[in-house]
Structure formats: structure tokens, C-alpha cells
Design an enzyme around this catalytic site. Structure first.
Site, mmCIF file in Angstrom:
data_model
loop_
_atom_site.group_PDB
_atom_site.id
_atom_site.type_symbol
_atom_site.label_atom_id
_atom_site.label_comp_id
_atom_site.label_asym_id
_atom_site.label_seq_id
_atom_site.Cartn_x
_atom_site.Cartn_y
_atom_site.Cartn_z
ATOM 1 C CB VAL A 172 -10.569 -3.911 20.998
ATOM 2 C CG1 VAL A 172 -10.197 -5.319 20.594
ATOM 3 C CG2 VAL A 172 -9.367 -3.161 21.555
ATOM 4 C CE LYS A 173 -18.626 0.862 20.381
ATOM 5 N NZ LYS A 173 -19.703 0.216 21.129
#
Lengths: 266, 266, 266, 266, 266
Positions: B183-184
Site C-alpha cells: 500500500v502507498k
């Protein structure tokens, strides 16, 4: 079609499902009482208790942590929704296909939330129809989270909200009519549960939740439900938010499978 | 399923992603600080810095300019939306299929923006479900731009907007539950990042953005994030809007992979 | 993927497209200045001028009249909408599949209108994604009518309507990011066109429309556009509403391919 | 693609279509003037008149009564809508697939209502695109009921409602652009029909309706239309609501195919 | 296509259908007059009466209890909706595919509710089109619950609500036009039924409901309907809510198949 009694998620016709989908449904706040519960490794470990017939969880946890799962059967939940979202009415959206759950995640059963009474009832029913038929192809059991909720119920003069025992029994019956193998219902009290049993015939029923007043009260509800013909329990936060989940699972094992009294089980 | 640690987009379990999707998301104005950055050839050249583990960009750039890309792994972004558009609530729409990204564009990974909390959460979740399962078939990693945003968050009394650390941690957890490999997340400060780490277990996390006050402050944030268990950084305008992108990439390399101090890295 | 420079619709990297879709888009009134233009046989005849690299038209005309088309390459327009319709915001709907355009109509290229900024941007983007990927399978070029328009632009304080050069450049850039081979943009004046060129890199650009003040002014715009790096022109009513279309096509040929001055071309 | 002149539904390039879809479109009240017309056997019998080139009807009648149809070619109508329904704007929904019409019902041609100008124009256009392309696969002709109607026309200052000859001509042109082989248009008077002919080139056109004042006036309209280049007539209630349908069919035969005067035809 | 007269669900061209879908449509309250009726085993047992040509029920009951069904032909209902739901206008949603009904549940026929006149008429018509065509592939009969209802009818000045005999006849005719083999209509009185017969030609018609005043009145309605050309009855609560369902089935057998008088049948 395999009979659910021959499925991995029952034992002597009964079931104790440990559900860990609150990370998706409610978010980090549900891990606060016991931060360790945020860790899927811990979750898989807890679920290896011999009383547990299935660990219910979402695709991502099943995918990345199954190596920690030992032999616990997996009940992959196929829909859900975050609590960040605020739809017009209740909706649980698909986030995993049956094919993926079975072929890639080795699911023994699949779970689906159906909010009967929501303005989105139709859309969930469409999803349910497809997953139910596809589950048959793979011969995995279908468990419906039969949660009546939403505008249709709130606006009805006939029903007293989504805890009305008749509403709960109706939602359970929908599971039977629509082809579920097992329904998971909120516990409406002993009399209400008897109504559930009366309209679900031989379909499996498990209660969800129950009193949080004390372990004794909780186990007493479970014992009553079993006596009334229920088939077991699906439990989540009530296990994972404890520091010692094993102890309550020990007690539940006695009440559910051995039909012991609450006193004997504590 | 290939472990993301064996994927081209990580190096020693870490990642430095150079993202160039602002041409689609924001338009020509984002090229103004450094007009050269409008040219995809320049973008591909910058991304050849040895610290970079992936260049994130849209289909069209990947398709027409890959010959300039050397060996930099490609992270093809599968959805997006222009800033000319004004939807009722946040929405990032599909503009590339997984099949096309992998078979035609040689993607090593795919990227997807998920605006949890938007009225369109469900629709993006449906897209995500499909691309996640298809990415597995091709054995490419799935990176979720976990950006909580929209009506559900704004209208909630529980959360303080989309920069609330709990909201950011919740969105990151959704990535884990829904099957992302990485995830960013927007950087919520060091304490907030620790919360992100606590609920994402072994999933990869990269920060996006961070302080623009000065290089020193920016690198200090990155160093803190790495120390807190984060896996790296996705950076776009902060690199391309500079005339000398190489220098900041040199520094980031030291902070991320060599775990040097900010002073040693500058 | 075939390079568009090797495609039938360019000549020395340039293009002169004759477009005849006003029968669908505007209806019979557009034929009034020159009633002969209602007849597809006339249209196909005009398009046989050697300067023309493509005749752009809808499925029905391509299907029923191609025998009159000689060797003129066909650019089949895949979407459109009647002016009888009054949707909430701009929308161009699909009326031909790529498969049909190529296999049945022998298209050399396909055309697609994308109204970025419309409330329907997402839906057109979904159609574009699919047709772009399918066009690659058939190795035909994709021309985007990059027409920013609608609610998102009108309601923005940042932009001054759909003739704002920055909006036109943004829409052209979207064509590049989303995978078009060529964009067709309304002419925003010479300075505006330079902005378009700056953000579209090596993608083909053709102008549409231009001044109707006089042939001299029109050709002067085209010449400027070519000098600024543009690749040609798509012209419709400005050719078909004349009684002598050949003469203006002769002039355009000189300006576009031979880079002659306006005086030499008239 | 088979030329419609070689199709069963034309004779010497002309067509007399007997349409019996009022049971669906208007309901039992349309049978009242001649109750016998409710009986599909009667319908099939009437349509065996040698002047008739096609019997247009819905799936159910084609399916259950074709044995009474002799050799009359069938034009299966693919969409329609009941008059019990009250949609926001005009809409004709699909009720038969091309595949079914051809493979199971032996259709020689398919019919489709397109309400250009309705808020539902797009949706009908999507259906039309698919059925048009599928009809080509089966080599059956496509007849469009080109009926402009609805909000877009009513709200336009440019047009004077759906009987405005320019609107009728525009709708007919849409049939040509979108790939129909024949359009069925409401008769807008002789001058209006000439406009239709001017913009439809070599596509087949048949009029629907026409004056109900008297047989003489009706035949005179038909004769004028033929002279203006029209290709025939689609007639429903004007035949079936008579007790002696044969007589009017005899007259129509003379006017349409033998180009006799009205006096000679009566 | 198999003629419905050769199908298992008719006997001498007539039909007595026992329908048990009130568990889905109305919920537990419908079991209250005779709690035994909640039990599908009881339902299957009752349906084994020799007068019964089909048992109509939902997927789940067919699936889990067919072993109790003896040789009674199954009419699997393909759509439905709970009474907990409160849609904007009447809608019956799909909950079983034809393929599943036939291949897995051994259905001899399929049933479908069509609420003509509802704002959702189009959507149900789309479902009906698909299931009708798929049913043909499997050669099972299609029974339409032809129930006109909703906004289009309520808002019409032409009709007097959904019990208006003309509305009922219109809805029955829609079944014929759309390809049903049998329609099930609410009984509109004897004169109304004659209208139904007049517009449905040779299609099968069965009445649903009828007077609840007394058995005599009920049988008298049935006898009249048979005499008027009707083909039988579909009956649900009027059978299951009795403690002695056999007796009324005996009487119905005499009236329907043996065309006895009411007196002889009681």
C-alpha cells in the site's frame, strides 16, 4: 451437492466459527482492546483451537497468512464493506470470487452478508445467486450472514426494527429459500431463536454475538440456543478482544459439542 | 503467487517508486516548474537511477516510450481520473486492463487507486477485486494507492478528515484485507506511520509525499518511516519538478536501502 | 503495435482527414449549404483527392457506400450522438465495435470522441479503454477527438471554459496518457497549439476547425500549426459545404505536405 | 452482407410490411374494432396476401403460430414496451435476441424501434449497435422504426416537435448512419417525405401510418411517397381493424408495385 | 420446442399448480394459520396429491428437500423478493438461473413474475427475455406470473388500478407476445376471465387466488373459469393454510379435470 454435515466446517452437525473480519468492517479501533489481534498470525494461531470448525476471514488475510493456519478449515468471506463508507443504505460488496476463494485460497466454505430490507437487497441477492450457484460447482458450503437491516424495515409499520424476532426469523427463512447451507443470525433471545428454528427446518443455524454481560450469561445463551435446535456459534470480537481466547473457546466447546451445562463448562 | 520480495519492484524488501501520473491526474500545470518533465523520454531517463525499483505510469506512456526505459521495472497504473472531471464524489476509473499491462506493456506490477470512504468506494472495490485476481494469474504484484477520501469520511463524527491517522491506518488495513501486496499511504507523521505498521503486519508499505519544507526535513521523514518499519517511498512531483532529480534520488537511496542518517545522505 | 507512421492514415508523418459525421452529429441542416453533401457517394468521391489520408465516417456510410471509396483509407468513427438528444451532460455513445469496423468495414483506423470534463467522462473513458486495447489487437491506429467539455470545466474556477488553451492542452495530454496514437484538437490559436505540442511529445496531433474568416486566414492557421509541430488537419463542413471542395484540398496539400507558404498554396 | 434487394422482405426493391405489434404496444383495446384481430391465426392468414413482403411481430406470436404463416417472410420485432409502463422518457426495450429470432423463429429480417431524442436514446443506440452487428452475422436485414420522440425534441427551440419534417428526416438519416437497411418513418406529408429521401440516399424507406381520413386519401399519400422515391409501407391497425383487410391490400399492391393511380387501384 | 401439452406440468391440457413461495414473499406470518406449512417436507408431501401437476417453489426448497418430492413435477420459481424490502416500485429479482433450475434441481418448468406497469418493467422484461430463451434450450416450459402493478397503472387515467379486467387481460397478452407458455393471472371475475381468454388465444392460462369467501364460492369461480376456456389454477396459501389440504385438492381435481359441478365436487 455435498451435505454440509459432511463438510469440514461442521463437527457432529455443529459449528464453532471464529470470525475475523472486523479489520475490514470496523477498522483499527476493534484491535485496541487487544492489539495483538491486529496480527493475522495471532488470528490463525487462535483459530487452531480444536473446538473451532472454521476461521472466517477476508481474501487478503487468507492469502498472505494461510501458512499459519494449520488444518483449520477456512470460511472465506466474499463480501464486506468498510466503515469509512457511508452508502445510502446498507450494502456489502463483493471482494472475492468463489473461484478465487476455492482455487487459490483453499476455502472449505464461503460466507456472504445479505442485508434483507436494505434498498440494496436486490443487488446483494444478485450477487448471492451467482455465488451460491458457483459454490455448488466447487462443492463448498455457503454460509449466509442473514442480517436484516435498512430502509425497508425501518419504514415498515409491521416490524419493530431489525431486532424484531419476526424480522430475524424472516431473514433466516430467506437463507433457506435462496439456497444457503447455513445462516448466521443475531441472537434474538431464546423465544426468538425458537421461531428461527421453526422456519429454517433442517438448515444449519448459528448465532452471532449474544450477551456481553458476562461469560456466564453468554454461555447460557449459547446453551439455550443449542437446546432450541441451533447448530452453534460464530464469534469474533468476543474471542479476539480477550487476552486469553483459549479459555472461552474451551468453555464453548463444552457447551456446543458436549452439551454440558454452563457451570460444567466454565 | 510470487512473494513480493522476489518481485522486480523491491530490493532487499524495500522500494523506491518514481511515479509520473500527474499528466493525467493534474494536467500540464504540474509540468510548469520543470517543463522538461512533460516529455516521457525525460521521465524514463530519470527513472533509470539505480535506486529506483519501479517507474509508475499510465498505459499511454508505457506503450509509446518504453524503449527509453532501460531495465527499470514498470508499475502500470490501472486507474486514474482527470482533474477536468468533477464527479459527485472521488472516483478513479479503470483505463487499462491487467492483461494489457502485462502482455503488451510488460508490467512488473500494477497500481490501483482506492478512495475508501468515497460514495464510489463500492465501484472501485469491484474493480480492485477483479484486477487483484487477474494480477495473481499473471503473477505480478498489486500496489494499492490507499487514499481514504470523500463523503463517508467528511460526514463522520468519528474521524477528523482524511488526514486523521486512524483513517489512514484503516485504509492501509483495507489494502491488507482486500489482497494488495503493497500500500502507498500519505505520510501521517511518525506516530501515525507506526499505527499503519501495526495494522498492516507483513504487507509492504510505502509512503507518498511527506514534507516539502526542505530536503532535510523530507529525508528525515523518510528515515523515520523506514525505522518504524516502512518499506520505502513513492515519489513524483518532488523528483520531477526539480532540475536535478539525480541528487535527491542519491540521497533517498542512502536513507532507504543503506539506512544511513540524513546527514550522511545529503 | 504498428507505428502510426507506417499506417495508411499518415503520409510523411502527416495527415489530412476528411470527416463526414455531421449527418449524425448535427442532422440535415448541415447539408443545406451544399445539398449534394447529403449523398455518401459524393462524400466518397471528394475523399479520393490525393491529399486525403483518411475519410472519417460512421458505420452506416462505411458499410453501404465503400464501393465508391477507391483506395482512400477509412477512419471509422466508433461513437457519436445525435443533436436530437439532450443528455444531462455531454456524451458520445458507441455505435460500432472495433471488430466490426476492422473485419467488416475494412477500417484502417478508428476514431473516438472523448469529452473530458463531462459528467460522463468516466463512461467514455471505459469505452475508450476497451476500444484502445481491441484496436491494438487488430493493429489499427486510434484517433481521439479530444474535446474537453461539460460540467467539470464550466464549474471550475481554474479554467476559462472549453476554449481555454490550458484545457485543450490538458485534453490532448489525456490522449497521450490513455494510449491514443493521434489526437484531434480544436485550434486554440498558435500559442495554444505550441502548448499542445509541448505536452504531447511525439504523439500525432491534428487540428480541427480553425478560422472560417477566409481561406487565407484558414490556411495561415494550418501553416502555423504545421510549423509549431502539428501533424495536420481534420476537416469536415469546411470542405463539404463548398461547391468546389477540390480547390481547398489542393491548397491544404501544399501547406501540409509541401510546407509551402499560404501565398504559394492559394 | 446480403443486399436488402436480394432479401425476402422486398419485391422489386419495394416492401409492404404488415405489422402486428399493437397487442404488446397498446393492449387489448386495439383489437376492439375487429376482435378477430386478437387471434394470431387470423393475423398470419391476412399476411399471406401476395402483396405482403413481411409480417412484423413479436417473438411470442412468431414462436407459437408460425405454422399458420405459410411462406410469408417474418420480420421479428426485437424490442417494444407495454403501454402499462410509464417510463421517465420513451424507451423500447429488447425482448428478443437476434440469435433467437433467426435460429429459432426463422426470421428473414429484424425490427428495432429507435426513439432518437429520448433521454434513453443512448441505451437504445447501444442495443441497436449490438443487434445490427449480430444481424450481419446472420445475414438478415435490419429495419429501424425511426421514431424521433421525447425530451430532447420537446425541449429544443430548434424543432417543432416530433412531427417536424426536419426531425423526421434527421431520424431517418440516423438510420443510415447507424447501419440500418431500411427505415420506417411516420409520414410527414409529401414535401417532408422528399426531405427524407434526400438524406437517406439509397437506403430503403417505408412510411408508417398516413392519413386515416379515407382510403382514397390514404392511397394517395402512398402513391405520392412512392413517386417521391419511397420504397413502400408498413401498416398495422389500418389493415387489422378492418373487417375486409384483403381489399385494402389489393389496392396497396397496385399503388406500390404496379405504380398505378389511386383511381385504378380502388 | 416442446409443446406445453406434452410437458409434465399439464394433464389433458390442464394444470393444478401448488405454489409455495410465501416463505420468501411474505415471511413467517404466512405459516401461522398452519405452522406445519413452514416445513418443506410437509409441502412436498401435500404436493404429491395426484391432482397436482406441479409444485412451484424457490431454489432453496427445491434443492434441500427434493428427496421428499416423489414424482411431482417441479416448477422452479426464478425470481421473487422479500417483503422486508421496500423498493421504489414493484420488482421481482432473479434468484436462480435456468441452467441451475434444470441441471441441478431437475425443474420441469420455470416460473417468473412480471410486474407490467412497474417502473421496473423494463428490467424484469430483460430478465424474462434471457430466461425465456434459455428455457427453450433446455426444453422446459415457461410460466409467467402476469401481475400488472405499480406506478404506470396507478398514474394512468385510462385504467382503474391493477384489478381492472382490461389491465389483467393486457398483462396476460404480454405473456403471449413475449413468449410465455402459460400465464398465471389474478381472477378478475368471470367476464374478465373471458376477456383474458379472448386475447391469449391458445396459450395456457391459470387463475391465481379467487374468492376466499367459502369453498363453494371458490370452486364455483374455478368451474366458471374452466368453462370460459381457462386451463387451471395455481394455489398456495388457500391450500397450505388449511389443516386438511387433501380435501380441497380432491374437489379441485373434480372441477378442473373432470369438469364436474361444484356440488358434485364438494
Amino acid at each position: 451437492m455435498k451435505n454440509i454435515d459432511d463438510s469440514a466446517i461442521t463437527r457432529d452437525g455443529k459449528s464453532l466459527i471464529v470470525a475475523h473480519d472486523h479489520g475490514l468492517e470496523h477498522g483499527p479501533e476493534d484491535f485496541e482492546p487487544n492489539p495483538e489481534s491486529a496480527d493475522p498470525e495471532h488470528v490463525f494461531e487462535v483459530a487452531q483451537h480444536e473446538a473451532v470448525t472454521a476461521l472466517a476471514l477476508q481474501k487478503g488475510l487468507a492469502e498472505h497468512y494461510r501458512e499459519f493456519g494449520g488444518d483449520t478449515p477456512l470460511l472465506v468471506k466474499l463480501n464486506g464493506n468498510s466503515n469509512l463508507w457511508s452508502p445510502e443504505d446498507h450494502m456489502s460488496y463483493l471482494n472475492c470470487s468463489v473461484k478465487y476463494a476455492v482455487e487459490e485460497l483453499n476455502a472449505d466454505a464461503v460466507g456472504f452478508t445479505f442485508y434483507a430490507g436494505s434498498d440494496n437487497e436486490e443487488r446483494m441477492a444478485q450477487d448471492f445467486r451467482r455465488i451460491q450457484e458457483e459454490a455448488r460447482k466447487y462443492d463448498v458450503s455457503v454460509v449466509m450472514w442473514a442480517y436484516p437491516r435498512g430502509h425497508g424495515i425501518e419504514s415498515s409499520e409491521k416490524y419493530e426494527g431489525d431486532t424484531d424476532p419476526e424480522v430475524i426469523a424472516y431473514a433466516a427463512r430467506l437463507g433457506l429459500e435462496m439456497g444457503a447451507d447455513m445462516v448466521k443470525c443475531k441472537y434474538p433471545g431464546l423465544e426468538g431463536w425458537k421461531d428461527v428454528e421453526e422456519v429454517t427446518s433442517r438448515m444449519k443455524t448459528v448465532m452471532s454475538g449474544g450477551s456481553k454481560a458476562s461469560d456466564e450469561k453468554f454461555l447460557s445463551d449459547v446453551a439455550g440456543m443449542i437446546e432450541a435446535g441451533g447448530n452453534g456459534l460464530a464469534v469474533g470480537r468476543n474471542v479476539f478482544q480477550r487476552e486469553d481466547p483459549e479459555s472461552i473457546l474451551d468453555s464453548l466447546e463444552k457447551v456446543i459439542y458436549e452439551e454440558k451445562t454452563v457451570e460444567e463448562s466454565l
